[in-house]
Design an enzyme around this catalytic site. Structure first.
Site, PDB file in Angstrom:
ATOM      1  N   LYS A  22       0.877  -1.159   0.085  1.00 49.83           N
ATOM      2  CA  LYS A  22       0.002  -0.092   0.122  1.00 49.83           C
ATOM      3  C   LYS A  22       0.975   1.238   0.074  1.00 49.83           C
ATOM      4  CE  LYS A  22      -1.770   1.820   3.823  1.00 49.83           C
ATOM      5  NZ  LYS A  22      -1.838   3.497   3.874  1.00 49.83           N
ATOM      6  N   ARG A 123       1.738  14.979  12.348  1.00 51.73           N
ATOM      7  CA  ARG A 123       2.405  14.555  10.965  1.00 51.73           C
ATOM      8  C   ARG A 123       2.271  16.022   9.960  1.00 51.73           C
ATOM      9  NH1 ARG A 123      -0.053   8.877   9.320  1.00 51.73           N
ATOM     10  NH2 ARG A 123       1.783   8.907   8.145  1.00 51.73           N
ATOM     11  N   ASP A 310       5.222   0.938  11.712  1.00 52.18           N
ATOM     12  CA  ASP A 310       3.915   0.207  11.344  1.00 52.18           C
ATOM     13  C   ASP A 310       3.747  -1.151  11.778  1.00 52.18           C
ATOM     14  OD1 ASP A 310       2.955   2.516   9.952  1.00 52.18           O
ATOM     15  OD2 ASP A 310       3.501   1.791   8.107  1.00 52.18           O
TER      16      ASP A 310
END
Length: 426
Positions: A22, A123, A310
């Site tokens: 992804k 972010r 992640d």
């Protein structure tokens, strides 16, 4: 709204094919804006995020041919009908902001909504904007939009990132391909997805060197051509299923796995007592755990090649049933321990102290209703549920659908008991 009902306690046995990445696919899709010729991407993951970006590209005038369920996507940006990406579209997915650089480089102007906040921290996009300013762009942030112009084209520049940023590295690299002269990115991110993007851009006629190192050089060219490129396998998906197999126990082989990109995760699993056999030539990772206890392991998330942020939530789920106490430090994103209270609902013993989580392993987890808060957090609940006694109900699984293709199908194929149900939540 869909939910998952997971009956735990079943060992996993079989093989799982790893889908396209992804995090790579989204930036590769944005690259179509750099050329008037078709870009064909194979091994494309069918996800909510990639499908959404295809809709945004179509709204800009890109011809998108991507039949439902197909792993090949054809993008033709011969003519753009708009260089404006509105808030209503960009707010849904942060990666949408990456259309700014390619449109600015190609058309000389673009207006793109700021992506806004994020469930795992602020972010900000400051580094992206500073990189474009260094390349000669005029920028104005107004009413929540970035209005960018480079009427005479972008110019090569030396850009030194104050800290490692995957998104800023990729975005600056995309824009620099059509800039006049050489652009040098210092303190660049080294993630495998950046090397995958560079490979695709070079096939399109770009001149990118050094991707995968901390210094990337891009010699600008006048135009890029179309090409066909296969999206690299998803290291986060592979790591997730590896931890699912370790938590549930059994014997699972990951097919088409990016072995080299997962060395930090493999090392952590082996330290925990899980048997991990890798074959880089065959692109397989075999995970075996049959009966023995898991050992507690400390991890610190770091930019690649360190332990990936992640995979932090997934590893926390695994450590919640280990023998001993592990300390997990999150050094990349703030607010990325939101899964800890939900794991505690299943019986995990986790104390969060700022950037550090202390995980005391428990003998058993027990099923309970839990709620996903973000993409990686949601799959950590699935991992814990596979190891838990009884049934776990995971709510808000639209987070899962953003980043995992056919998750229930892949895990059920190895013996898991996962059902997706529809219906209103309380």
């Amino acid at each position: 709204m869909d939910r998952l009902l997971i009956t735990g306690g079943r060992k996993l046995k079989g093989s799982i094919a790893v889908s396209g990445a992804k995090n790579s696919a989204l930036k590769l899709m944005a690259a179509c804006l750099l050329t008037r010729e078709p870009l064909t991407l194979t091994n494309m993951p069918n996800l909510a995020d990639t499908r959404f970006l295809s809709q945004l590209l179509a709204s800009l005038g890109v011809e998108v041919y991507w039949p439902k369920g197909d792993s090949e996507c054809r993008l033709n940006a011969a003519e753009l009908s708009s260089t404006i990406a509105p808030y209503e579209q960009v707010r849904k997915m942060r990666a949408s902001f990456n259309v700014l650089g390619p449109m600015l480089a190609r058309e000389g102007h673009a207006t793109v909504s700021l992506p806004g906040g994020c469930a795992i921290g602020a972010r900000p996009v400051d580094l992206h904007l500073k990189a474009f300013e260094a390349m000669g762009a005029d920028l104005k942030v107004e009413s929540g939009y970035v209005k960018a112009a480079a009427i005479h084209g972008l110019k090569g520049a030396t850009i030194v990132f104050p800290f490692v940023s995957v998104g800023a590295t990729e975005h600056a690299m995309l824009a620099a391909t059509l800039a006049k002269g050489e652009t040098i990115l210092e303190n660049a991110a080294r993630e495998p997805e950046i090397a995958d993007l560079a490979d695709c851009l070079n096939k399109m006629g770009a001149k990118v060197s050094g991707a995968g190192t901390s210094t990337i050089r891009i010699e600008g060219v006048e135009s890029l051509n179309g090409t066909t490129h296969s999206v690299m396998p998803d290291r986060i998906e592979a790591g997730t299923y590896a931890m699912a197999a370790a938590a549930a126990g059994g014997d699972v082989t990951l097919e088409g796995a990016p072995v080299q990109a997962l060395s930090a995760m493999v090392d952590a699993l082996q330290q925990s007592g899980v048997t991990v056999d890798t074959d880089e030539g065959a692109a397989t990772i075999r995970i075996q755990r049959n009966g023995h206890d898991l050992k507690a392991v400390n991890v610190d998330t770091q930019p690649h090649p360190g332990f990936p942020t992640d995979l932090q939530a997934q590893f926390m789920a695994l450590m919640s049933i280990s023998d001993g106490t592990s300390i997990i430090r999150e050094n990349i994103f703030e607010n990325r321990f939101m899964h800890a209270p939900e794991l505690s609902r299943l019986g995990a013993d986790i104390q969060v102290r700022g950037k550090e989580a202390v995980v005391k392993g428990v003998e058993k987890l027990r099923g309970a209703p839990v709620m996903a808060t973000d993409l990686r957090a949601s799959v950590s609940l699935v991992i814990a549920a596979l190891a838990a006694e009884g049934e776990t109900e995971v709510r808000r699984i639209y987070h899962l659908d953003r980043g995992f293709e056919r998750l229930e199908e892949k895990l059920n194929g190895c013996g898991a008991d996962i059902r997706r149900v529809s219906g209103e939540e309380e």
